[in-house]
Write a protein that holds these residues in place. Sequence first.
Motif, mmCIF file in Angstrom:
data_model
loop_
_atom_site.group_PDB
_atom_site.id
_atom_site.type_symbol
_atom_site.label_atom_id
_atom_site.label_comp_id
_atom_site.label_asym_id
_atom_site.label_seq_id
_atom_site.Cartn_x
_atom_site.Cartn_y
_atom_site.Cartn_z
ATOM 1 N N VAL A 176 -29.429 20.907 48.115
ATOM 2 C CA VAL A 176 -30.798 21.150 47.586
ATOM 3 C C VAL A 176 -31.346 22.046 48.455
ATOM 4 C CG1 VAL A 176 -33.146 19.938 47.730
ATOM 5 C CG2 VAL A 176 -31.215 18.734 47.063
ATOM 6 N N LEU A 177 -31.934 23.357 47.857
ATOM 7 C CA LEU A 177 -32.561 24.248 48.535
ATOM 8 C C LEU A 177 -33.967 24.423 48.542
ATOM 9 C CD1 LEU A 177 -31.546 27.961 48.774
ATOM 10 C CD2 LEU A 177 -33.785 27.598 48.178
ATOM 11 N N VAL A 209 -26.333 14.215 50.098
ATOM 12 C CA VAL A 209 -27.299 15.316 49.831
ATOM 13 C C VAL A 209 -27.371 16.071 51.224
ATOM 14 C CG1 VAL A 209 -29.586 16.030 49.633
ATOM 15 C CG2 VAL A 209 -28.993 14.385 48.113
ATOM 16 N N THR A 210 -27.144 17.505 51.089
ATOM 17 C CA THR A 210 -27.425 18.509 52.116
ATOM 18 C C THR A 210 -28.475 19.240 51.739
ATOM 19 O OG1 THR A 210 -26.542 19.755 53.840
ATOM 20 C CG2 THR A 210 -25.706 20.012 51.435
ATOM 21 N N ALA A 267 -25.460 28.106 46.164
ATOM 22 C CA ALA A 267 -25.460 27.394 44.691
ATOM 23 C C ALA A 267 -26.041 25.988 44.700
ATOM 24 C CB ALA A 267 -24.011 27.450 44.630
ATOM 25 N N PRO A 268 -27.399 26.062 44.906
ATOM 26 C CA PRO A 268 -27.879 24.723 45.073
ATOM 27 C C PRO A 268 -27.841 24.045 43.616
ATOM 28 C CG PRO A 268 -29.760 26.250 44.979
ATOM 29 C CD PRO A 268 -28.413 26.984 45.045
ATOM 30 N N ASP A 269 -27.879 22.636 43.492
ATOM 31 C CA ASP A 269 -27.923 21.980 42.446
ATOM 32 C C ASP A 269 -29.437 21.736 42.117
ATOM 33 O OD1 ASP A 269 -25.363 20.443 42.169
ATOM 34 O OD2 ASP A 269 -25.442 20.184 44.134
ATOM 35 N N PRO A 325 -29.664 25.721 38.584
ATOM 36 C CA PRO A 325 -30.095 24.447 39.128
ATOM 37 C C PRO A 325 -31.513 23.934 38.666
ATOM 38 C CG PRO A 325 -30.619 26.324 40.258
ATOM 39 C CD PRO A 325 -29.870 26.896 39.174
ATOM 40 N N ARG A 326 -31.525 22.685 38.887
ATOM 41 C CA ARG A 326 -32.890 22.114 38.623
ATOM 42 C C ARG A 326 -34.140 22.838 39.397
ATOM 43 N NH1 ARG A 326 -31.875 17.730 35.194
ATOM 44 N NH2 ARG A 326 -34.046 18.332 34.338
#
Length: 422
Positions: free
Chosen positions: A4-5, A34-35, A98-100, A129-130
Amino acid sequence: MKRVLIYSHDTFGLGNVRRMLEVARHLVQTSPEVTVLLLTGSPMLHAFRIPPRIDYIKLPCLARDTTGHYSSRSLPLDLPDLVRLRANLIRSAIVDFAPDLVLVDKKPFGVQDELAGALESFSRMRRRPRLVLLLRDILDSAAATQGVWQKNGYYEAVATHYDQVLVVGSPEIFDLRREYAFPPFAAAKVRYCGYIAREAASRPRAHVRASLNVAPHEPLVLVTPGGGEDGYHLVATALEGLARTPAHRRPRTHIVCGPEMPEHQQAAVGSAAACLPEVSVQTFCDDMMSLIGSADVAVTMGGYNTVCELLTSGRRGVVVPRVKPGHEQLIRAERMARHGLLRMLPPEAASPAALMAEVQHQLDALARSEPLPRLTTMQGLEGVARSLRELIGLEDDAEASELEASMLVAPPARAASVSLAS
């Protein structure tokens, strides 16, 4: 690991970065898989405790004055050059991390549209990503907010780029879909999560009071303007009011200036406080909940985090809201005061005598054990975390998809829920 960004809007004060760091902390604490990578320009992030599985990229600082104009805070760069530098760093971080999921704070295109290029690039990525927009309860007045959102194409940005809009507030206090005339296509993506309760105090009330040399049953007033960048006037008004109060009626008072109060103003506060034996001062505290929990009345501005600290602690508050460059704090204080959750003093009426009268009113109510109304729903952090987990496939909960936390104002309980003791 799911990545997660978080992009933090942070050009004025500490409110935004503190709120986004709390979201990140709660997310990793409740989701072992999660990171989080936090992008922020805040010069104070290093002063906060960063838990495992959270790291950050420090963007060059922007500054915003009380008229709303932006500039470079530290580097000798023109604003367009600084924004381009920040935008390039943001795009590189998104590509390499490359966040999800990307969680964006407040502005759909970022400060000065610095996220616009990154949002456009998502359509060309092999794995998009979402995208989630996080809004606090109140942005500004209806007229000002609608003008900005229409001019900058924010409503269309929500429709085009974002999967969801999370609001850490409650429609019972302020329904931004209605107040800001959200079109149906944007309003449909809004989900209310409730207000954000702060973490419990890490130090017992008695220990904090002892460290301040406050007697167990002695009333304690806390004065804090948050980050402090524009808080000198509030602190100076409180000090003048205390100086005019007869010594035998002057309450024990502790002041936290805030790390962004200019040094010359901090020096002036220290000099004025040195003449008042009942007053103590410190610059910064990374455990405000312990300080608020040790106090009996808090004199504050009306920022989102500060109000949530008051609501979480159950302490009595006298709020003098900021009115420049926007009216967000004023509106929040008015709505909360309408429900009896705090006392609001408009800035134009906040003379030293009026401020001390409000403080004394709260101390008198406390001495009579008058209970306060409370909020029955303050699960904002869990509401946000559940929505994010759902979007990245970590939670399949039908109840989460219907989550719209309603903040109900409960009447004050007649039991002795308000007292000087912890």
